[in-house]
Design a protein around this motif. Sequence first.
Motif, short mmCIF file in Angstrom:
data_model
loop_
_atom_site.label_atom_id
_atom_site.label_comp_id
_atom_site.label_asym_id
_atom_site.label_seq_id
_atom_site.Cartn_x
_atom_site.Cartn_y
_atom_site.Cartn_z
N PHE A 287 -6.12 1.40 3.04
CA PHE A 287 -4.95 0.70 2.49
C PHE A 287 -4.56 -0.45 3.42
CE2 PHE A 287 -4.37 4.86 0.38
CZ PHE A 287 -4.36 4.40 -0.93
N ALA B 140 -7.53 -1.75 -0.10
CA ALA B 140 -6.72 -1.46 -1.29
C ALA B 140 -5.28 -1.85 -1.00
CB ALA B 140 -6.80 0.01 -1.65
N LEU C 144 -1.47 -1.44 -2.33
CA LEU C 144 -0.58 -0.70 -3.23
C LEU C 144 0.40 -1.65 -3.89
CD1 LEU C 144 0.25 2.51 -1.15
CD2 LEU C 144 -1.12 2.37 -3.24
N GLU C 145 0.55 -1.53 -5.20
CA GLU C 145 1.48 -2.33 -5.98
C GLU C 145 2.26 -1.42 -6.89
OE1 GLU C 145 1.89 -5.49 -5.58
OE2 GLU C 145 0.06 -6.24 -4.61
N TYR D 242 -2.66 0.02 -7.95
CA TYR D 242 -3.14 -0.63 -6.73
C TYR D 242 -4.21 -1.65 -7.10
CZ TYR D 242 -7.39 2.29 -6.85
OH TYR D 242 -8.58 2.90 -7.21
#
Length: 386
Positions: A233, A258, A260-261, A265
């Motif tokens: 992440f 990656a 995160l949203e 993601y």
Amino acid sequence: MRRELIRTVVLVALSAITGWIGWSGHVLLIPIAVAYPLLWSLARTRLQATAVSAAYFLAASRGLPQGVANFYSSDIWPGLLLWLVASSAFVTVHSVLWTNHGGWQRPLRYLAACLAMAVPPFGILGWAHPVTAAGVLFPGWGWWGLAATAAGLVVMTTHYRPAAVMAMTGLWLWSAAEWTLPILPASWIGVDLKMGASLGREAGLERQQALIEIAREHPPGTTIVLPESALGFWTPTVGGLWQKGLKGTEVTVIAGAAVLEAGGYDNVLVQISAEGQEVLYRERMPVPGSMWQPWRAWIDYESGARAHFFTNPAVNLGDVKVAPLICYEQFLVWPVLQSAIHRPDAIVAVGNGWWTAGTSIIDIQQASSVAWARLFDLALVISFNI
């Protein structure tokens, strides 16, 4: 009745052989896949066309059941089910568009099937597309080579198929005799890792430091590419750690991560140097099912990995324009063609293929990337984890 049964068995067997050999992971064997439209056109009934299409696709994607079993640490049955589901788009399109009418109806319908499997929505599952052979048949021809290959595929479904077979075989042999692999861009290095399933999942300080040390081993001015998910992440803390670790190296790192949203993601490539950091590329087509799960948004507002279908097809790194392809995108047609419109200098193909052990999946991905790079005469950087 007996003759039709024998005909069906022969066509299905030849189609399976075409898919198996054409998509064995050897780039120079991809042109064998151009025999598929010939076999499809020889079907006398829709049922035969369906069986021919299923045999080709299932043989070409034969590594999927084992790969799924490896990924989920399960038995083979979930993989077999997903294998059949994945074939549904290809089989349905070629079954529905098949016709027993003569003239130009069949070739035009095959052209429609080619286009349908090259772009979304059907193109989301458009693996093993015969048009990929353009890179072997017409290296360096670019869009003209793509058009010539598409025309050859269409002619394969007409009464002029013997001429098409002879022409494509001649081009294939000539190309194989003169074949050269794509080159690396100057001062670029693709790093392959052997960290298995831990890459991206074990992203603590010790792992980050180990990856930073790999980057620091390279000479100043080098751009280093690390595989998909290498950094886990992506956070400001991780970015700061890498910037600090790269001080004094004059090295640039491109690595998978990656982000995160809200609601999911993004599977991304990030660019890091001592001077700064940024998200360089957001994956246009994550793996359907295991990563991209848009139906989950209707249930729990989470959709897994987000698909940025037609955004960021090419990115600039200094004076080099790059077409990034992350993992699953290397199986498809439209991501690389969308990138090619922007005239990149190189393709950067990354993946995290630890789950493909015992299959030819990574070999197929890399062979496809080589074929597209040769078609458009592009440099190629490959970085995978196994």
